[in-house]
Design an enzyme around this catalytic site. Sequence first.
Site, PDB file in Angstrom:
ATOM      1  N   TYR A 101      84.638  39.379 -28.623  1.00 15.64           N
ATOM      2  CA  TYR A 101      83.233  39.355 -29.057  1.00 15.64           C
ATOM      3  C   TYR A 101      82.540  40.661 -28.687  1.00 15.64           C
ATOM      4  CZ  TYR A 101      78.370  37.762 -29.403  1.00 15.64           C
ATOM      5  OH  TYR A 101      77.036  37.641 -29.729  1.00 15.64           O
ATOM      6  N   ALA A 108      71.485  32.815 -41.989  1.00 16.77           N
ATOM      7  CA  ALA A 108      70.133  32.248 -42.071  1.00 16.77           C
ATOM      8  C   ALA A 108      70.094  30.734 -41.896  1.00 16.77           C
ATOM      9  CB  ALA A 108      69.492  32.616 -43.412  1.00 16.77           C
ATOM     10  N   SER A 123      74.292  42.325 -29.469  1.00 14.44           N
ATOM     11  CA  SER A 123      74.233  41.547 -28.227  1.00 14.44           C
ATOM     12  C   SER A 123      74.164  42.513 -27.059  1.00 14.44           C
ATOM     13  CB  SER A 123      75.471  40.660 -28.093  1.00 14.44           C
ATOM     14  OG  SER A 123      75.561  40.119 -26.787  1.00 14.44           O
ATOM     15  N   VAL A 171      75.056  31.247 -51.125  1.00 13.72           N
ATOM     16  CA  VAL A 171      76.100  30.597 -50.339  1.00 13.72           C
ATOM     17  C   VAL A 171      77.328  31.497 -50.326  1.00 13.72           C
ATOM     18  CG1 VAL A 171      77.569  28.566 -50.097  1.00 13.72           C
ATOM     19  CG2 VAL A 171      75.230  28.326 -50.958  1.00 13.72           C
TER      20      VAL A 171
END
Length: 249
Positions: free
Chosen positions: A153, A12, A140, A57
């Site tokens: 990837y 984010a 993707s 975090v």
Amino acid sequence: MQNNEYLLITGASSGIGRQCAIQLSEKYNLILCARREDKLQETKGLCKNPEKHLIFVCDLEHIETLENNLINFIKEKNITINKFLHCAGTMGMLPLKLVTPDFMINCLKINLVSAEIITKTLTGKRHNANMLNNIVFISSNISNMGAKAFSVYSASKSGLDGMMRSLAMELAPKVRVNSVLPGAVETEMTKSIYEDEEKIKEIESTYPLGLGSAHNIADVVEFLFSDKASWITGQQIIVDGGRSINISG
């Protein structure tokens, strides 16, 4: 939505994750997750009703502590998480001859393994009261295609989509699970590519509708989290301006 129900967004702090947070912040209570608190604070400040949103975090590369960290966060804040958006990702372009085991493992941890661990944690009755009902993974369009120097990837995103389909079956009908497959979108992760004007012109010429923006992806994510998508699960939603069907370019 009840005040203690939240939508968790990994990644984010920038790019698609940040844009999704901004667009989703008016309707949902958000948990903004990434490694850098300063960047998460920036995102929170850009959101609607910033006082409603929480910051988590967490470095998703540290998969060995991820589950406990998330469980402790849920307990500490006395909340439940009913939606999960996995935007966190690392790209890394390396030709095969330069690929190392560490490079592969790091990419898979962040892009794939962390998503599975978080999903496992959030579907647990003990820690999240069995409240999870919707998951969206940012994949993707390379998941279904190929490109030089993208073997690692591409493998991580193909794995994410394969996992999505199986989870959609395993978690139905309680939880809907889908993937959004963006094409070329300018973000912090792709910034280096966009700095090469000649390369960008070459890439843009293969996109029938031109290059996209994070807004285009966030719009589809927002739809998948809405009741309008209530009969959609296990799907790869390709949002790439027509690139993946352009066999002429």
